[in-house]
Design a protein around this motif. Sequence first.
Motif, PDB file in Angstrom:
ATOM      1  N   ARG A 168      79.054  -3.361  52.562  1.00  0.00           N
ATOM      2  CA  ARG A 168      78.372  -4.007  53.672  1.00  0.00           C
ATOM      3  C   ARG A 168      79.326  -4.163  54.859  1.00  0.00           C
ATOM      4  O   ARG A 168      80.521  -4.348  54.687  1.00  0.00           O
ATOM      5  CB  ARG A 168      77.827  -5.364  53.266  1.00  0.00           C
ATOM      6  CG  ARG A 168      76.663  -5.291  52.271  1.00  0.00           C
ATOM      7  CD  ARG A 168      76.019  -6.638  52.065  1.00  0.00           C
ATOM      8  NE  ARG A 168      76.975  -7.661  51.621  1.00  0.00           N
ATOM      9  CZ  ARG A 168      77.378  -8.682  52.367  1.00  0.00           C
ATOM     10  NH1 ARG A 168      76.899  -8.837  53.588  1.00  0.00           N
ATOM     11  NH2 ARG A 168      78.235  -9.561  51.887  1.00  0.00           N
ATOM     12  N   ALA A 169      78.752  -4.072  56.050  1.00  0.00           N
ATOM     13  CA  ALA A 169      79.580  -4.176  57.251  1.00  0.00           C
ATOM     14  C   ALA A 169      78.724  -4.651  58.417  1.00  0.00           C
ATOM     15  O   ALA A 169      77.493  -4.683  58.342  1.00  0.00           O
ATOM     16  CB  ALA A 169      80.220  -2.827  57.576  1.00  0.00           C
ATOM     17  N   GLU A 170      79.403  -5.040  59.473  1.00  0.00           N
ATOM     18  CA  GLU A 170      78.745  -5.337  60.730  1.00  0.00           C
ATOM     19  C   GLU A 170      79.365  -4.455  61.800  1.00  0.00           C
ATOM     20  O   GLU A 170      80.556  -4.106  61.718  1.00  0.00           O
ATOM     21  CB  GLU A 170      78.892  -6.811  61.102  1.00  0.00           C
ATOM     22  CG  GLU A 170      78.034  -7.716  60.247  1.00  0.00           C
ATOM     23  CD  GLU A 170      78.089  -9.171  60.689  1.00  0.00           C
ATOM     24  OE1 GLU A 170      79.117  -9.562  61.259  1.00  0.00           O
ATOM     25  OE2 GLU A 170      77.111  -9.900  60.450  1.00  0.00           O
ATOM     26  N   GLN A 171      78.556  -4.096  62.768  1.00  0.00           N
ATOM     27  CA  GLN A 171      79.047  -3.312  63.890  1.00  0.00           C
ATOM     28  C   GLN A 171      78.908  -4.146  65.155  1.00  0.00           C
ATOM     29  O   GLN A 171      77.812  -4.581  65.511  1.00  0.00           O
ATOM     30  CB  GLN A 171      78.284  -2.001  64.003  1.00  0.00           C
ATOM     31  CG  GLN A 171      78.581  -1.053  62.863  1.00  0.00           C
ATOM     32  CD  GLN A 171      77.836   0.259  62.968  1.00  0.00           C
ATOM     33  OE1 GLN A 171      76.978   0.433  63.827  1.00  0.00           O
ATOM     34  NE2 GLN A 171      78.159   1.195  62.092  1.00  0.00           N
ATOM     35  N   LEU A 172      80.023  -4.383  65.795  1.00  0.00           N
ATOM     36  CA  LEU A 172      80.058  -5.125  67.044  1.00  0.00           C
ATOM     37  C   LEU A 172      79.885  -4.126  68.184  1.00  0.00           C
ATOM     38  O   LEU A 172      80.723  -3.236  68.369  1.00  0.00           O
ATOM     39  CB  LEU A 172      81.386  -5.878  67.183  1.00  0.00           C
ATOM     40  CG  LEU A 172      81.636  -6.653  68.468  1.00  0.00           C
ATOM     41  CD1 LEU A 172      80.567  -7.699  68.691  1.00  0.00           C
ATOM     42  CD2 LEU A 172      83.021  -7.293  68.436  1.00  0.00           C
ATOM     43  N   CYS A 173      78.778  -4.240  68.908  1.00  0.00           N
ATOM     44  CA  CYS A 173      78.438  -3.273  69.949  1.00  0.00           C
ATOM     45  C   CYS A 173      78.599  -3.910  71.328  1.00  0.00           C
ATOM     46  O   CYS A 173      78.171  -5.040  71.548  1.00  0.00           O
ATOM     47  CB  CYS A 173      77.014  -2.772  69.772  1.00  0.00           C
ATOM     48  SG  CYS A 173      76.699  -2.027  68.154  1.00  0.00           S
ATOM     49  N   GLN A 174      79.193  -3.165  72.246  1.00  0.00           N
ATOM     50  CA  GLN A 174      79.378  -3.621  73.626  1.00  0.00           C
ATOM     51  C   GLN A 174      78.740  -2.584  74.554  1.00  0.00           C
ATOM     52  O   GLN A 174      79.229  -1.459  74.665  1.00  0.00           O
ATOM     53  CB  GLN A 174      80.867  -3.777  73.939  1.00  0.00           C
ATOM     54  CG  GLN A 174      81.568  -4.825  73.078  1.00  0.00           C
ATOM     55  CD  GLN A 174      83.065  -4.579  73.018  1.00  0.00           C
ATOM     56  OE1 GLN A 174      83.580  -4.141  71.994  1.00  0.00           O
ATOM     57  NE2 GLN A 174      83.768  -4.859  74.110  1.00  0.00           N
ATOM     58  N   GLY A 175      77.658  -2.982  75.211  1.00  0.00           N
ATOM     59  CA  GLY A 175      76.934  -2.043  76.052  1.00  0.00           C
ATOM     60  C   GLY A 175      77.494  -1.885  77.445  1.00  0.00           C
ATOM     61  O   GLY A 175      77.096  -0.980  78.181  1.00  0.00           O
ATOM     62  N   HIS A 176      78.418  -2.753  77.820  1.00  0.00           N
ATOM     63  CA  HIS A 176      79.005  -2.671  79.159  1.00  0.00           C
ATOM     64  C   HIS A 176      80.474  -3.055  79.085  1.00  0.00           C
ATOM     65  O   HIS A 176      80.874  -3.852  78.227  1.00  0.00           O
ATOM     66  CB  HIS A 176      78.281  -3.611  80.129  1.00  0.00           C
ATOM     67  CG  HIS A 176      78.820  -3.574  81.528  1.00  0.00           C
ATOM     68  ND1 HIS A 176      78.766  -2.447  82.310  1.00  0.00           N
ATOM     69  CD2 HIS A 176      79.448  -4.514  82.275  1.00  0.00           C
ATOM     70  CE1 HIS A 176      79.320  -2.702  83.478  1.00  0.00           C
ATOM     71  NE2 HIS A 176      79.741  -3.943  83.490  1.00  0.00           N
ATOM     72  N   CYS A 177      81.263  -2.464  79.970  1.00  0.00           N
ATOM     73  CA  CYS A 177      82.685  -2.801  80.037  1.00  0.00           C
ATOM     74  C   CYS A 177      83.018  -3.280  81.439  1.00  0.00           C
ATOM     75  O   CYS A 177      82.927  -2.500  82.398  1.00  0.00           O
ATOM     76  CB  CYS A 177      83.550  -1.588  79.687  1.00  0.00           C
ATOM     77  SG  CYS A 177      85.326  -1.928  79.795  1.00  0.00           S
ATOM     78  N   PRO A 178      83.383  -4.547  81.606  1.00  0.00           N
ATOM     79  CA  PRO A 178      83.740  -5.057  82.924  1.00  0.00           C
ATOM     80  C   PRO A 178      84.969  -4.364  83.526  1.00  0.00           C
ATOM     81  O   PRO A 178      85.200  -4.451  84.732  1.00  0.00           O
ATOM     82  CB  PRO A 178      84.036  -6.545  82.668  1.00  0.00           C
ATOM     83  CG  PRO A 178      83.267  -6.866  81.432  1.00  0.00           C
ATOM     84  CD  PRO A 178      83.358  -5.619  80.598  1.00  0.00           C
TER      85      PRO A 178
END
Length: 227
Positions: A168-178
């Motif tokens: 099991r895992a989680e994926q941390l998603c970032q849709g934008h990069c400042p």
Amino acid sequence: MYSDSADPAAPAPGTRERVLERVLSHGPVSAAEIGGALGLTAAAVRRHLDALEEEGFVEVKVVSAARGAGRPSRRYVVAPQAQRRLGGDHLGIALQAVDRLVEVGGEGEVRRLAADALQPVEEAFQAAVAGREMGLEERTRVLADLLDDAGYAASIRHVGAGLAPTLRAEQLCQGHCPLQGLPARHPEFCEEETALFARLLGVDVRRLSTLAAGGHVCTTHIPLGRA
């Protein structure tokens, strides 16, 4: 971010912005999924998506059905060329400043600059978890919330449901990069961010994709079974 047209058929002022924000934080995402989250019909969402696609804010990503069953689905992501428009970032000036920093102090200065840029996230995280007993999943949620507040359009996806706990895992998603465009020329920014995530969560993490490398989202794989 984006202004709704004066079309009287539009569900409400600002709806198009909410649709775009959903694509930004959860893409690739379908019209039906967006509609379910915003309380709109898929048809209404598609009208906004069509307009956003015409303006160059989003693009379609066709995803094949599992094991070839059914028709491929249309999912939406923020178009790479739209990332700078969404952030309103002064990329040219920032790149010139960093390039000048490299000339004066060398590549090591870029890594120090990257660490400094991430320090507010680290300090906010440490303050949020101080004195609390928290598991890896809860710490990941805290980190995602802080990144989202900082403008990274962050969200979490769960993977491996129904499999052995070690898978099991989680994926941390970032849709934008400042930091728009800086990591593409100076990968130290991505490297320092990945190292920070591993340090804050206390587990080895792996970067699956980055906006800097042409991905539609920055994705960090967090293995829950190694906590």
